[in-house]
Design a protein around this motif. Structure first.
Motif, mmCIF file in Angstrom:
data_model
loop_
_atom_site.group_PDB
_atom_site.id
_atom_site.type_symbol
_atom_site.label_atom_id
_atom_site.label_comp_id
_atom_site.label_asym_id
_atom_site.label_seq_id
_atom_site.Cartn_x
_atom_site.Cartn_y
_atom_site.Cartn_z
ATOM 1 N N GLU A 19 37.416 11.692 16.359
ATOM 2 C CA GLU A 19 37.591 10.465 15.563
ATOM 3 C C GLU A 19 38.332 10.675 14.246
ATOM 4 O OE1 GLU A 19 33.725 8.766 15.107
ATOM 5 O OE2 GLU A 19 33.370 8.649 17.281
ATOM 6 N N GLY A 20 38.380 11.914 13.761
ATOM 7 C CA GLY A 20 39.032 12.191 12.485
ATOM 8 C C GLY A 20 40.011 13.342 12.649
ATOM 9 N N VAL A 21 39.720 14.450 11.975
ATOM 10 C CA VAL A 21 40.571 15.634 12.137
ATOM 11 C C VAL A 21 39.739 16.909 11.960
ATOM 12 C CG1 VAL A 21 41.357 15.550 9.710
ATOM 13 C CG2 VAL A 21 42.704 16.805 11.418
ATOM 14 N N ALA A 22 39.945 17.845 12.855
ATOM 15 C CA ALA A 22 39.295 19.154 12.781
ATOM 16 C C ALA A 22 40.374 20.220 12.807
ATOM 17 C CB ALA A 22 38.342 19.341 13.963
ATOM 18 N N ILE A 23 40.044 21.398 12.275
ATOM 19 C CA ILE A 23 40.969 22.535 12.304
ATOM 20 C C ILE A 23 40.253 23.735 12.914
ATOM 21 C CG2 ILE A 23 40.408 23.125 9.890
ATOM 22 C CD1 ILE A 23 43.224 24.372 9.694
ATOM 23 N N CYS A 24 40.932 24.386 13.834
ATOM 24 C CA CYS A 24 40.385 25.569 14.493
ATOM 25 C C CYS A 24 41.316 26.748 14.258
ATOM 26 C CB CYS A 24 40.246 25.310 15.993
ATOM 27 S SG CYS A 24 39.452 26.670 16.883
ATOM 28 N N ASP A 25 40.762 27.868 13.835
ATOM 29 C CA ASP A 25 41.539 29.091 13.623
ATOM 30 C C ASP A 25 41.701 29.803 14.973
ATOM 31 O OD1 ASP A 25 42.721 31.429 12.878
ATOM 32 O OD2 ASP A 25 41.206 32.014 11.405
ATOM 33 N N ARG A 26 42.905 29.775 15.508
ATOM 34 C CA ARG A 26 43.194 30.423 16.792
ATOM 35 C C ARG A 26 44.018 31.702 16.594
ATOM 36 N NH1 ARG A 26 46.178 26.177 20.183
ATOM 37 N NH2 ARG A 26 45.889 27.624 21.931
ATOM 38 N N GLY A 126 42.776 15.817 16.570
ATOM 39 C CA GLY A 126 42.207 14.512 16.289
ATOM 40 C C GLY A 126 43.198 13.517 15.729
ATOM 41 N N PRO A 127 42.843 12.231 15.757
ATOM 42 C CA PRO A 127 43.761 11.179 15.309
ATOM 43 C C PRO A 127 44.132 11.269 13.836
ATOM 44 C CG PRO A 127 41.570 10.276 15.780
ATOM 45 C CD PRO A 127 41.575 11.682 16.277
ATOM 46 N N GLY A 128 43.301 11.956 13.044
ATOM 47 C CA GLY A 128 43.618 12.115 11.623
ATOM 48 C C GLY A 128 44.617 13.226 11.333
ATOM 49 N N SER A 129 45.071 13.909 12.379
ATOM 50 C CA SER A 129 45.960 15.057 12.139
ATOM 51 C C SER A 129 47.354 14.626 11.674
ATOM 52 C CB SER A 129 46.058 15.939 13.386
ATOM 53 O OG SER A 129 46.401 15.190 14.520
ATOM 54 N N ASP A 130 47.795 13.412 12.049
ATOM 55 C CA ASP A 130 49.105 12.926 11.570
ATOM 56 C C ASP A 130 49.152 12.917 10.043
ATOM 57 O OD1 ASP A 130 50.008 12.551 14.127
ATOM 58 O OD2 ASP A 130 50.015 10.363 14.063
ATOM 59 N N ALA A 131 48.076 12.418 9.425
ATOM 60 C CA ALA A 131 48.047 12.310 7.956
ATOM 61 C C ALA A 131 48.111 13.691 7.309
ATOM 62 C CB ALA A 131 46.779 11.578 7.519
#
Length: 328
Positions: A19-26, A126-131
């Motif tokens: 629903e927002g934005v998450a960040i994963c360290d890959r 997530g959909p907030g990643s554009d911002a």
């Protein structure tokens, strides 16, 4: 690895990825740089997708397969001006370096370099990643096709595609910038997604993993990776087998999601009545219950099929990362 329940932090991050934005360290995933004049032709001949149709700034997913079309790894390739950057699974980098090297012949102008330790990789999900991408200065990439990418700020590559079926972006950057960019993205409101939470999303969405869904037992059509296969590009390793399976509709089993009523063990037989029809390859526990991935024989059926997984009851469901039809 199976997860035993999911903690509040992981649950919040998975919610953010939806629903927002998450960040994963890959960053522990492997990165191989393929350079020199014959790099495109070489990769075109070594994997399932059509590299010769790609230009710098574009990218694709491709499957590395054996000569009998058995799956080795699902790889994302980014075409740079002077090289191709391959993002490979965590436990596959050394193997793929050796495997690719075997096919470089004396006259080939191809050079392989393992750049995993020099670089870092993040997924924005997530959909907030554009911002977030806009604020990083890469707004021009928004809305472009999967795999397209651009480079900003001294070598930070921002590419369309999160690595999952969720919308998002993949960032590849010099390791010297890792902490600064990570902190900047957290300050922009992204929640950290742990490796365990990534694996839960991977299973829920059906992204196949080496040693589980991608093994010597399965080919890319059985996995459902149609989008990674060119049926028009001509000869490559494993091509004859894949063409034959496609032409004669010879796919004997498919990868599906399985909604489970109780915990289950990876490797459990999947049965329809008294007949074994498949095997459970991945399993996770979520806030919403128990879920697995498994291969089911084509003749047994698909979505809605009720099965036994070991002693547990399950129902076959679609997963968004894979498909079982030829894409239009």
């Amino acid at each position: 690895m199976p997860t035993s329940g999911i903690d509040a932090k992981d649950a919040a991050a998975i919610q953010a990825a939806r629903e927002g934005v998450a960040i994963c360290d890959r960053s522990f995933w492997g990165r191989i740089r393929v350079s020199k004049d014959d790099r495109i032709r070489f990769l075109h001949n070594q994997s399932t997708n059509d590299f010769q149709s790609l230009k710098p700034g574009q990218g694709c997913d491709t499957v590395m397969v054996t000569s009998t079309a058995r799956t080795i790894d699902l790889v994302t390739a980014y075409i740079l001006d002077d090289a191709v950057l391959l993002l490979v699974s965590p436990n596959r980098c050394e193997f793929l370096m050796q495997w690719l090297d075997r096919y470089i012949f004396f006259a080939d102008k191809v050079q392989l370099a393992d750049v995993t330790n020099e670089t870092a990789t993040f997924s924005l999900i997530g959909p907030g990643s554009d911002a977030v991408v806009e604020k990083l200065g890469a707004g021009a990439i928004i809305g472009q096709p999967y795999g397209n990418h651009l480079s900003i700020n001294e070598g930070l590559i921002v590419a369309v595609g999160s690595g999952l079926a969720s919308m998002g972006y993949t960032l590849i950057l010099p390791v010297s910038q890792k902490q600064q960019v990570w902190n900047q993205i957290l300050e922009l409101g992204a929640l950290e997604l742990s490796d365990r939470a990534w694996d839960t999303l991977r299973i829920l969405q059906g992204r196949p993993a080496p040693d589980l869904e991608l093994t010597d037992d399965y080919n890319p059509l059985e996995v459902g990776l149609w989008q990674t296969i060119s049926f028009t590009k001509g000869c490559y390793i494993g091509q004859e087998t894949i063409a034959r399976l496609s032409t004669y509709k010879g796919v004997k089993q498919y990868l599906w999601g399985i909604r489970l009523n109780a915990p289950a063990e990876i490797g459990s037989a999947i049965a329809l009545g008294d007949e074994k029809v498949g095997k459970l390859t991945s399993y996770t526990e979520t806030a919403d219950g128990y879920f697995g991935l498994g291969y089911i024989r084509s003749k047994a059926g698909g979505v809605g099929l009720k099965v036994k997984v070991g002693e547990t009851e399950g129902e076959i469901v679609e997963v968004p990362f894979v498909s079982h039809e030829y894409p239009n």
